[in-house]
Design an enzyme around this catalytic site. Structure first.
Site, PDB file in Angstrom:
ATOM      1  N   CYS A 143      40.755  44.455  33.326  1.00  0.00           N
ATOM      2  CA  CYS A 143      40.842  44.511  34.796  1.00  0.00           C
ATOM      3  C   CYS A 143      41.836  45.564  35.295  1.00  0.00           C
ATOM      4  O   CYS A 143      41.817  45.942  36.462  1.00  0.00           O
ATOM      5  CB  CYS A 143      41.228  43.155  35.364  1.00  0.00           C
ATOM      6  SG  CYS A 143      40.064  41.881  34.904  1.00  0.00           S
ATOM      7  N   HIS A 147      44.092  43.429  42.468  1.00  0.00           N
ATOM      8  CA  HIS A 147      42.873  43.128  41.705  1.00  0.00           C
ATOM      9  C   HIS A 147      42.261  41.848  42.279  1.00  0.00           C
ATOM     10  O   HIS A 147      42.955  40.884  42.592  1.00  0.00           O
ATOM     11  CB  HIS A 147      43.240  42.936  40.229  1.00  0.00           C
ATOM     12  CG  HIS A 147      42.137  42.362  39.416  1.00  0.00           C
ATOM     13  ND1 HIS A 147      40.862  42.878  39.441  1.00  0.00           N
ATOM     14  CD2 HIS A 147      42.103  41.308  38.553  1.00  0.00           C
ATOM     15  CE1 HIS A 147      40.097  42.173  38.624  1.00  0.00           C
ATOM     16  NE2 HIS A 147      40.827  41.212  38.082  1.00  0.00           N
ATOM     17  N   ASN A 194      34.956  38.836  40.760  1.00  0.00           N
ATOM     18  CA  ASN A 194      35.860  39.633  39.919  1.00  0.00           C
ATOM     19  C   ASN A 194      35.049  40.696  39.176  1.00  0.00           C
ATOM     20  O   ASN A 194      34.288  40.377  38.270  1.00  0.00           O
ATOM     21  CB  ASN A 194      36.570  38.694  38.933  1.00  0.00           C
ATOM     22  CG  ASN A 194      37.536  39.419  38.016  1.00  0.00           C
ATOM     23  OD1 ASN A 194      37.563  40.650  37.977  1.00  0.00           O
ATOM     24  ND2 ASN A 194      38.322  38.660  37.281  1.00  0.00           N
TER      25      ASN A 194
END
Ligand code: UT7
Length: 322
Positions: free
Chosen positions: A113, A249, A279
């Site tokens: 990520c 994020h 996500n």
């Protein structure tokens, strides 16, 4: 001093949308649980003809257009991804060919990520030392390909997409600070248990797809967002009030809210897309950035703080003048 400044942004989402209601028909879950625990309402999922490189290409073309930069002017192309099209060549090389660039250094960075911020950090350092004048940094994923759709604890969380930024060398900031870190100690908390060298049969080995101890990751993520954001701000002897926009994020609305609260950053100055995108790992920050830029929320001259946390664990942050 040479700075890297963002000259253009772009993004691309797959056409196909999976809502929480759709997931209710696929596994034992509910729209209510997913919204309450994550803030996610829907996610985009790549079709059979869409890949990490095809999403990256469109995001890159849009960013180049906004920047007024031609593909053959690029001398560095970095794709942050943990879901490359192929093992070799790098997705960055596939995108390079499709863009029509020859000769730029092109590489993938797998920092899960944190991939986009790792790419931004590398490009920034290349540009500061004269190694590149125009760079393309992409964060792109097709996480749906490594999602175990039988595992409700992870399947509801992820989405696909790509975001890109074109960087240009400039005498004015630009990127003012970046920090990247990792700690491999926590491998077991978020991983795929199969891979290239460990063996991976993508057609049947679902048990080796993404696995996560969600709650343990959650706690680490909140604590790390706070410390890394402070590290970056302190580096510039700044204060949280200097930040116009916080772009974290997009893993979970509860993590974002908790991080913003710890930083005393009002939610009106936090960019959130997790409700619409879920996500998307390395793609989440550049997707959120591009959306906010194109909506006219983020304007030239404003100061942005970005922060990411992901498998590894890896984490990173960047502070820049847009
Ligand atoms: O991007 C990289 C970093 N990733 C993250 O930052 C993600 C971090 N973790 C999270 O976002 C959260 O931990 C989750 C959203 C994954 C889970 O939320 P949680 O509040 O930590 O829930 P939990 O894992 O403690 O599970 C609570 C309950 C369990 O049932 P019991 O044991 O209490 O009966 C789960 O089995 O919720 C159950 N559950 C579900 N129920 C309905 C887990 N997944 C689901 C689901 N639908 N999809």
């Amino acid at each position: 001093m040479t700075y890297a400044r963002i000259a253009g942004t772009g993004s691309c989402l797959p056409e196909k949308i999976l809502t929480n209601k759709d997931l209710e028909g696929m596994m034992e879950t509910s729209d209510e649980w997913i919204r309450e625990r994550t803030g996610i309402k829907r996610r985009h999922v790549a079709g059979d003809d869409e890949t990490t490189s095809s999403l990256s290409l469109i995001a890159a073309q849009r960013a180049l257009e906004m920047a007024g930069v031609k593909a053959d002017e690029l001398d560095l192309i970095i794709v942050g991804t943990c879901t490359p099209d192929k093992i070799i060549p790098a997705t960055a090389c596939i995108v390079q060919r499709q863009l029509g660039n020859k000769g730029a250094a092109a590489m993938d960075v797998n920092a899960a990520c944190s991939g986009f911020l790792y790419g931004l950090d590398l490009a920034n350092r290349y540009m500061q030392t004269g190694g590149a004048r125009k760079a393309l940094v992409i964060g792109a994923e097709t996480l749906s390909r490594i999602t175990n759709w039988d595992d409700r604890t992870t399947a509801v969380l992820f989405g696909d997409g790509a975001g890109a930024a074109v960087l240009e060398a400039s005498d004015e900031p630009g990127i003012r600070a970046t920090h990247i870190h990792s700690n491999g100690e926590f491998e077991d908390l978020l991983q795929t248990t199969g891979g290239v060298s460990l063996g991976f049969d993508a057609s049947c080995d679902r048990d080796k797809y993404i696995k996560m101890q969600g709650n343990a990751v959650f706690k680490r993520a909140v604590a790390t967002f706070d410390s890394m954001a402070r590290e970056t701000i302190a580096d510039l002897e700044g204060h949280i009030d200097d930040i116009d926009w916080f772009i974290p994020h997009q893993a979970n609305m509860r993590i974002i809210t908790a991080a913003a609260k710890k930083l005393s950053m009002p939610m009106e100055r936090v960019i959130t897309t997790v409700d619409e995108h879920a996500n998307t790992s390395a793609a989440s920050i550049p997707l959120a950035l591009d959306q906010a830029v194109r909506e006219g929320r983020i304007k030239r001259g404003e100061t942005l703080l970005m922060a990411a946390f992901g498998a590894g664990f890896t984490w990173g942050s960047a502070m820049l003048k847009f």
